[in-house]
Design a protein around this motif. Structure first.
Motif, PDB file in Angstrom:
ATOM      1  N   ALA A 931     -81.171  -7.663 -24.090  1.00  0.00           N
ATOM      2  CA  ALA A 931     -80.470  -7.002 -22.990  1.00  0.00           C
ATOM      3  C   ALA A 931     -79.680  -8.075 -22.256  1.00  0.00           C
ATOM      4  CB  ALA A 931     -81.452  -6.320 -22.067  1.00  0.00           C
ATOM      5  N   VAL A 932     -78.404  -7.789 -22.008  1.00  0.00           N
ATOM      6  CA  VAL A 932     -77.524  -8.776 -21.375  1.00  0.00           C
ATOM      7  C   VAL A 932     -76.876  -8.148 -20.163  1.00  0.00           C
ATOM      8  CG1 VAL A 932     -75.513 -10.265 -21.666  1.00  0.00           C
ATOM      9  CG2 VAL A 932     -77.092  -9.908 -23.580  1.00  0.00           C
ATOM     10  N   ARG A 933     -76.974  -8.842 -19.045  1.00  0.00           N
ATOM     11  CA  ARG A 933     -76.208  -8.437 -17.864  1.00  0.00           C
ATOM     12  C   ARG A 933     -75.090  -9.461 -17.670  1.00  0.00           C
ATOM     13  NH1 ARG A 933     -77.000  -9.779 -11.627  1.00  0.00           N
ATOM     14  NH2 ARG A 933     -75.180  -8.648 -10.889  1.00  0.00           N
ATOM     15  N   ASP A 934     -73.885  -8.985 -17.718  1.00  0.00           N
ATOM     16  CA  ASP A 934     -72.706  -9.853 -17.584  1.00  0.00           C
ATOM     17  C   ASP A 934     -71.857  -9.294 -16.452  1.00  0.00           C
ATOM     18  OD1 ASP A 934     -70.632 -11.593 -17.831  1.00  0.00           O
ATOM     19  OD2 ASP A 934     -70.103 -11.025 -19.884  1.00  0.00           O
ATOM     20  N   GLY A 935     -72.061  -9.831 -15.239  1.00  0.00           N
ATOM     21  CA  GLY A 935     -71.335  -9.308 -14.083  1.00  0.00           C
ATOM     22  C   GLY A 935     -71.747  -7.880 -13.790  1.00  0.00           C
ATOM     23  N   SER A 936     -70.802  -6.963 -13.860  1.00  0.00           N
ATOM     24  CA  SER A 936     -71.104  -5.558 -13.570  1.00  0.00           C
ATOM     25  C   SER A 936     -71.364  -4.764 -14.829  1.00  0.00           C
ATOM     26  CB  SER A 936     -69.934  -4.920 -12.802  1.00  0.00           C
ATOM     27  OG  SER A 936     -68.749  -4.976 -13.585  1.00  0.00           O
ATOM     28  N   GLU A 937     -71.556  -5.453 -15.948  1.00  0.00           N
ATOM     29  CA  GLU A 937     -71.747  -4.778 -17.238  1.00  0.00           C
ATOM     30  C   GLU A 937     -73.125  -5.111 -17.796  1.00  0.00           C
ATOM     31  OE1 GLU A 937     -68.588  -4.216 -20.604  1.00  0.00           O
ATOM     32  OE2 GLU A 937     -69.656  -6.097 -20.981  1.00  0.00           O
ATOM     33  N   VAL A 938     -73.753  -4.102 -18.414  1.00  0.00           N
ATOM     34  CA  VAL A 938     -75.045  -4.280 -19.076  1.00  0.00           C
ATOM     35  C   VAL A 938     -74.902  -3.840 -20.516  1.00  0.00           C
ATOM     36  CG1 VAL A 938     -77.479  -3.640 -19.126  1.00  0.00           C
ATOM     37  CG2 VAL A 938     -76.302  -3.844 -16.929  1.00  0.00           C
ATOM     38  N   ARG A 939     -75.360  -4.706 -21.476  1.00  0.00           N
ATOM     39  CA  ARG A 939     -75.271  -4.378 -22.890  1.00  0.00           C
ATOM     40  C   ARG A 939     -76.668  -4.435 -23.500  1.00  0.00           C
ATOM     41  NH1 ARG A 939     -71.168  -8.239 -22.189  1.00  0.00           N
ATOM     42  NH2 ARG A 939     -72.376  -9.814 -23.325  1.00  0.00           N
ATOM     43  N   LEU A 940     -76.936  -3.508 -24.401  1.00  0.00           N
ATOM     44  CA  LEU A 940     -78.225  -3.463 -25.084  1.00  0.00           C
ATOM     45  C   LEU A 940     -77.989  -3.652 -26.575  1.00  0.00           C
ATOM     46  CD1 LEU A 940     -81.288  -2.982 -25.023  1.00  0.00           C
ATOM     47  CD2 LEU A 940     -80.819  -0.509 -25.123  1.00  0.00           C
ATOM     48  N   GLU A 986     -78.146 -16.603 -17.511  1.00  0.00           N
ATOM     49  CA  GLU A 986     -76.711 -16.391 -17.732  1.00  0.00           C
ATOM     50  C   GLU A 986     -76.552 -15.355 -18.841  1.00  0.00           C
ATOM     51  OE1 GLU A 986     -75.177 -20.148 -18.921  1.00  0.00           O
ATOM     52  OE2 GLU A 986     -76.213 -20.144 -20.845  1.00  0.00           O
ATOM     53  N   ALA A 987     -75.403 -14.800 -18.930  1.00  0.00           N
ATOM     54  CA  ALA A 987     -75.145 -13.787 -19.951  1.00  0.00           C
ATOM     55  C   ALA A 987     -74.769 -14.432 -21.274  1.00  0.00           C
ATOM     56  CB  ALA A 987     -74.032 -12.845 -19.485  1.00  0.00           C
ATOM     57  N   ALA A 988     -75.430 -14.023 -22.348  1.00  0.00           N
ATOM     58  CA  ALA A 988     -75.085 -14.492 -23.688  1.00  0.00           C
ATOM     59  C   ALA A 988     -73.962 -13.623 -24.241  1.00  0.00           C
ATOM     60  CB  ALA A 988     -76.317 -14.421 -24.594  1.00  0.00           C
ATOM     61  N   ASN A 989     -73.061 -14.231 -24.987  1.00  0.00           N
ATOM     62  CA  ASN A 989     -71.982 -13.458 -25.596  1.00  0.00           C
ATOM     63  C   ASN A 989     -72.471 -12.836 -26.898  1.00  0.00           C
ATOM     64  OD1 ASN A 989     -71.725 -15.400 -27.718  1.00  0.00           O
ATOM     65  ND2 ASN A 989     -70.519 -16.687 -26.329  1.00  0.00           N
ATOM     66  N   PRO A 990     -71.734 -11.914 -27.472  1.00  0.00           N
ATOM     67  CA  PRO A 990     -72.184 -11.234 -28.684  1.00  0.00           C
ATOM     68  C   PRO A 990     -72.500 -12.184 -29.831  1.00  0.00           C
ATOM     69  CG  PRO A 990     -70.372 -10.029 -27.706  1.00  0.00           C
ATOM     70  CD  PRO A 990     -70.486 -11.316 -26.936  1.00  0.00           C
ATOM     71  N   GLU A 991     -71.757 -13.256 -29.968  1.00  0.00           N
ATOM     72  CA  GLU A 991     -72.035 -14.205 -31.039  1.00  0.00           C
ATOM     73  C   GLU A 991     -73.392 -14.887 -30.849  1.00  0.00           C
ATOM     74  OE1 GLU A 991     -69.269 -14.033 -29.330  1.00  0.00           O
ATOM     75  OE2 GLU A 991     -67.893 -13.211 -30.827  1.00  0.00           O
TER      76      GLU A 991
END
Length: 1002
Positions: A931-940, A986-991
């Motif tokens: 699970a990544v929180r990057d600013g105002s975005e959350v990705r699973l 910190e937020a990890a990028n997709p790679e």
């Protein structure tokens, strides 16, 4: 008349022991001419009486020359002068108190016996009143002191009657009359701890003296012999089971029960003495009997056990009335009236004050109804001419039927009767619940240890009483015999009833002592046996009460020797038994230290609860924190704790419940021997330290040690965790610590994990050396339970330790404590296997709160045998939020939702929470979740692929703790395996996420 009186007075001055002989002669003279064989008088003394012309030969026997003159000399009264003139009118005079005769010798002897009884109970005075404090004996008295002080704190003086009707349930269901009585006197003395201490310490001695006086009256009414009555009081004073239970400071309920039993006995015997009378005296004894029965019922929740023998007395007495041809209704009328009063009083206390449950409150009413039925049947039997044997058999059969049917007719009573049976026969682990003849009491020697030789002196005469009353109409002897054998039966079941038995055994021990003394010519035969030998029975046989007499030198020496022999066991056992009850000096000193420490640290209950052996737990807790309500927790847990080897598990169980732990030298624990790795050995012998063979424990900090080391006190502490890494083998860490006035060396042996980490939890502040690095551990670190390294913004737990109680973060120093999980084969190396009972706790994890960005990832594998959709629906995998709805998450949670992956983030408000879920992963295979929180975005992400995206409008709060395998408050535990957990600030990028999932670890 004057010459006879002067002769009698002279004889009495020369021979003080002639008084009882002269009274015996006067009694015989009331029936006409008598012979020397009809009186129990020494032949030498009789010769002096004849020579003094006090008696004269007449009609082939003897008569008293002037009975009025002899009585006047004996009583010290002026002889009446017969009137020589007749009066035409008869004057009526009111009785005067000046005509009441008081036997001063007997009164002084009784006073001396009661003083002796009191002094025997004061041998503990220096241990009870010490250093300006009042220290009660044993454990249970502190329960009553706590109750009395609790009630007193909520009342306004001794006459606050309203308070009596609003007592705590613990009081109303237990010993309400005792607590109220002690409360009343405490309030009368001003209230407060000092007043309660005085009242509770002195009350057993006061009731013992009162009981002694009642035993004297009971014995006197039975035997009509002051010597027997006085001997009964002295026997009561020396019976060990009674002496230590009424000793100074031993303020439990027993001393109170003895008083009511003795009052019941004297009233019952008095009613039996002249049962057919219908006057004010009978009414008085009947009323007193009713009050006594009500008192012993209201005094103790097991009060019905104490009044049960009355049912046997009624059956026996009513049966013997038929045998004697007397009316049962008339003979037992006073007893029945007393039971009616007792029924009214106990039922009234139940309805008006809420005292006791219905079974206890209505026990006297049941006894009254049963007694009326028995009297009615026996009255019918008398009129129908039934035999006493047939009547008794019918009564026994009827009683069995009634008691057998009651549990079915009244289920509640059946349940409480079953509870009572369990109380008698199934209670274990407490000394007083053992049998009088149990192995722990010395088997057959047990009765001698509890009663001394008085048990051998009294029981044969208790049997004689039943035999006598079966042949002659003697309801008083019958009643006392029944009570004695009844309480002997109870004492054979539970030792706690030995004191009740002592009250009645003393009556027969007194009779046995005087009878034995008469057999060795140390005194005259006791009246009951003199009646037998004279061929006459009953009160009319010998007339006046047998008084005391001054023995000759030989008689006095014989009596002294016999008394010393009778009391020989008691002279040893009374001090021994009483001494076993006293609070040991070491216990008192330790308690006072804990009290001062508690006050210094500002601890309040239960922060200063003392965890100790249950048998002293109330004493410890009253002295330390004033709360001695129950020893249940210690009773159920302390022994198990001492014998356990799992200090970590016991720390978790005790940390929110216990302030101090006391260890002592003592007997071995069953199954463990308190040796080796038991907590008792590791704490008491090594202060929590260990070596290569015995592991140490880190949550238990020694605070105090007695001078001789026999008693130690420990506190619980989270403990600081020293962490290091190296390539060596086992290492030793140690520090010096102060325990009270003693300096100790705390030492631990540390084994490395399979990937080279060292970690050890220590409860003492100080300097340590581990893996070549020095650590200065502060008290703050000990109390916080944290790890020593500095923290970073990234944490990686590989779980490759393979063993131990810690997991290590190879990047940021966020090490964690393992609880209830095991190591198993993982995706890469080791993984942690969770079975739903454990988790990993990571403290001081504020930097991993995700305020500036967040990445949470983990490899997980569900268990094939677990239903995650309908069974284990919401387990947490990685969380710094407490359990609750996902929409209310305060922080973040990576979790499952009915087998689906779930991530929830928020600040605790449902409106701003972000919750994402995706497809099921409950297939028993390894999956990488991120699970990544990057600013105002959350990705699973699942297995490196993004599967869901959402927005977040709020920041994440700083959270102190983090858990793996459960919510942060250790709920919603996971079942399955977890491997390679990583958290970044910190937020990890997709790679980077793909890299994590592709390589399977770091």
């Amino acid at each position: 008349m004057t010459d006879t009186r002067e002769a009698t007075t002279t004889l009495l001055a020369e021979r003080p022991n002639a008084e009882s002989a002269l009274r015996s002669i006067l009694a015989a003279d009331e029936h006409g001419t008598w012979t020397f064989d009809d009186v129990d008088v020494d032949s030498g003394l009789f010769g002096e009486i004849v020579a003094a012309d006090i008696v004269e030969k007449r009609d082939g026997g003897y008569r008293v020359s002037d009975p009025a003159a002899v009585r006047a000399a004996l009583d010290g009264e002026r002889a009446a002068t017969p009137s020589t003139s007749k009066s035409t009118s008869r004057s009526v005079t009111m009785p005067s108190l000046s005509n009441v005769s008081v036997d001063r010798t007997a009164a002084l002897a009784l006073a001396g016996a009661l003083v002796f009884l009191a002094l025997v109970r004061l041998i503990s005075i220096s241990a009870v009143f010490r250093e300006g404090a009042i220290v009660l004996s044993a454990n249970d008295p502190y329960f009553y002191r706590y109750l009395v002080e609790t009630v007193a704190a909520e009342t306004n003086g001794p006459f606050d009657i309203g308070a009596v009707a609003s007592l705590p349930h613990r009081v109303t269901a237990g010993e309400p009359l005792l607590v109220v009585t002690l409360w009343f006197w405490t309030e009368l003395l001003g209230g407060g701890a000092n007043a309660s201490g005085i009242v509770l310490s002195v009350y057993p001695v006061v009731t013992a003296v009162l009981t002694g006086a009642l035993v004297y009256l009971t014995t006197l009414r039975l035997s009509d012999d002051r010597r027997v009555a006085l001997a009964a009081v002295l026997a009561l004073a020396l019976i060990p089971a009674y002496a230590y239970r009424t000793s100074l400071g031993f303020a439990d309920h027993h001393a109170f029960d003895y008083f009511w039993l003795a009052l019941t006995a004297v009233a019952l015997v008095s009613l039996a003495a002249e049962p057919s009378r219908r006057d004010a005296k009978t009414a008085f004894w009947s009323a007193l009997f009713g009050v006594a029965v009500a008192g012993q019922t209201l005094a103790w929740e097991a009060g019905p056990l104490l009044i049960l023998p009355l049912g046997l007395v009624v059956v026996g007495w009513a049966t013997t009335t038929v045998q004697a041809g007397k009316s049962p209704a008339r003979e037992l009328g006073g007893l029945i009236g007393g039971l009616a009063l007792a029924a009214i009083l106990t039922a009234g206390a139940h309805f008006a004050l809420g005292w006791h449950g219905t079974t206890v409150a209505f026990a006297p009413a049941g006894l009254f109804v049963g007694s009326v039925a028995v009297v009615g049947v026996t009255e019918l039997a008398l009129r129908q001419g039934w035999s006493a044997r047939m009547l008794l058999g019918g009564e026994v059969v009827a009683s069995v039927v009634v008691f057998g049917a009651l549990p079915f007719v009244i289920p509640q009573m059946g349940a409480e009767l079953q509870s009572g049976v369990q109380f008698l026969f199934e209670t274990e682990g407490i000394a007083e619940t053992q049998s009088l003849v149990s192995a722990d009491q010395g088997s057959l020697v047990g009765p001698l240890l509890s009663f001394g030789l008085f048990v051998l002196l009294g029981l044969p005469y208790a049997g004689w009483a039943l035999l006598r009353s079966s042949r002659e109409y003697e309801p008083g002897w019958l009643a006392m015999g029944i009570y004695t054998w009844y309480f002997l039966a109870l004492a054979l079941v539970q030792l706690r009833f030995a004191g009740e038995l002592a009250v009645f055994l003393a009556v027969f021990a007194g009779l046995g002592f005087v009878h034995l003394a008469a057999k060795i010519d140390a005194m005259r035969m006791p009246k009951p046996f003199a009646e037998v030998e004279s061929g006459r029975r009953g009160r009319e046989a010998m007339g006046e009460t047998v008084g005391l007499e001054r023995p000759e030198r030989r008689e006095a020496m014989s009596l002294l020797g016999l008394g010393l022999f009778a009391g020989s066991f008691s002279f040893v056992q009374v001090p021994v038994k009483t001494g076993q009850l006293l609070v040991p000096d070491g216990l008192y000193d330790a308690a006072m230290w804990m009290r001062e420490y508690s006050e210094e640290k500002g601890l309040e209950y239960p922060e200063n609860y003392v965890f100790s052996e249950w048998s002293w737990n109330r004493a410890y807790n009253y002295l330390v924190n004033g709360n001695s309500d129950s020893y249940g927790f210690a009773f159920n847990n302390y022994r198990e704790f001492l014998g356990s080897r799992d200090g970590e598990e016991w720390y978790r169980r005790l940390r929110d419940r216990v302030g101090f732990i006391v260890t002592e030298d003592g007997p071995a624990i069953a199954g463990d021997g308190r040796g080796g790795e038991s907590l008792h050995s590791r704490l008491h012998s090594q202060y929590g330290g260990g070596d290569g063979s015995i592991p140490g424990i880190g949550h238990y900090k020694a605070l105090y040690s007695s001078t001789d080391g026999s008693r130690k006190v420990f506190g619980l502490a989270p403990g600081a965790v020293l962490v290091g890494r190296g390539d060596g083998g086992s290492q030793t860490v140690q520090t010096e610590a102060n325990v009270g006035n003693e300096s100790i060396t705390y030492e631990r042996s540390v084994q490395p994990t399979e990937n080279g980490w060292y970690a050890v939890r220590v409860p003492y502040a100080g300097e340590y050396l581990l893996a070549g690095q020095r650590y200065q551990v502060s008290e703050e670190a000990v109390q916080s339970g944290g790890f020593t390294p500095e923290k970073g913004s990234r944490a990686v737990w590989s779980f490759n330790e393979g063993r131990g109680e810690f997991v290590f973060d190879s990047q940021g120093g966020y090490h964690g404590s393992v609880s209830g999980v095991t190591w198993a084969e993982g995706f890469d190396g080791y993984a942690l296997e969770f079975d739903g009972s454990g988790s990993v706790s990571v403290p001081d994890a504020e930097e991993l709160s995700g305020e500036g960005g967040l990445t949470v990832s983990a490899w997980i594998r569900t268990d094939e045998g677990v239903d995650y959709r309908n069974g284990l629906q919401y387990p947490r995998l990685v969380s710094n939020s407490e359990n609750g709805a996902y929409e209310g998450t305060e922080g973040y949670q990576l979790a499952l939702w009915r087998g689906r992956v779930m991530v929830a983030l928020g600040d605790g408000s449902e409106a701003s929470a972000t919750v994402l879920s995706t497809e099921h992963v409950d297939d028993g295979e390894w999956h990488h979740l991120a699970a990544v929180r990057d600013g105002s975005e959350v990705r699973l992400y699942i297995d490196g692929e993004e599967v869901r995206r959402g927005g977040i409008e709020t920041g994440l709060p700083s959270r102190k703790h983090l858990r793996i395998g459960a919510s942060v408050n250790d709920e919603r535990r996971f079942k399955g395996a977890i491997n390679q957990v990583e958290i970044r600030g910190e937020a990890a990028n997709p790679e980077e996420v793909a890299q994590l999932s592709g390589q399977g670890g770091n």
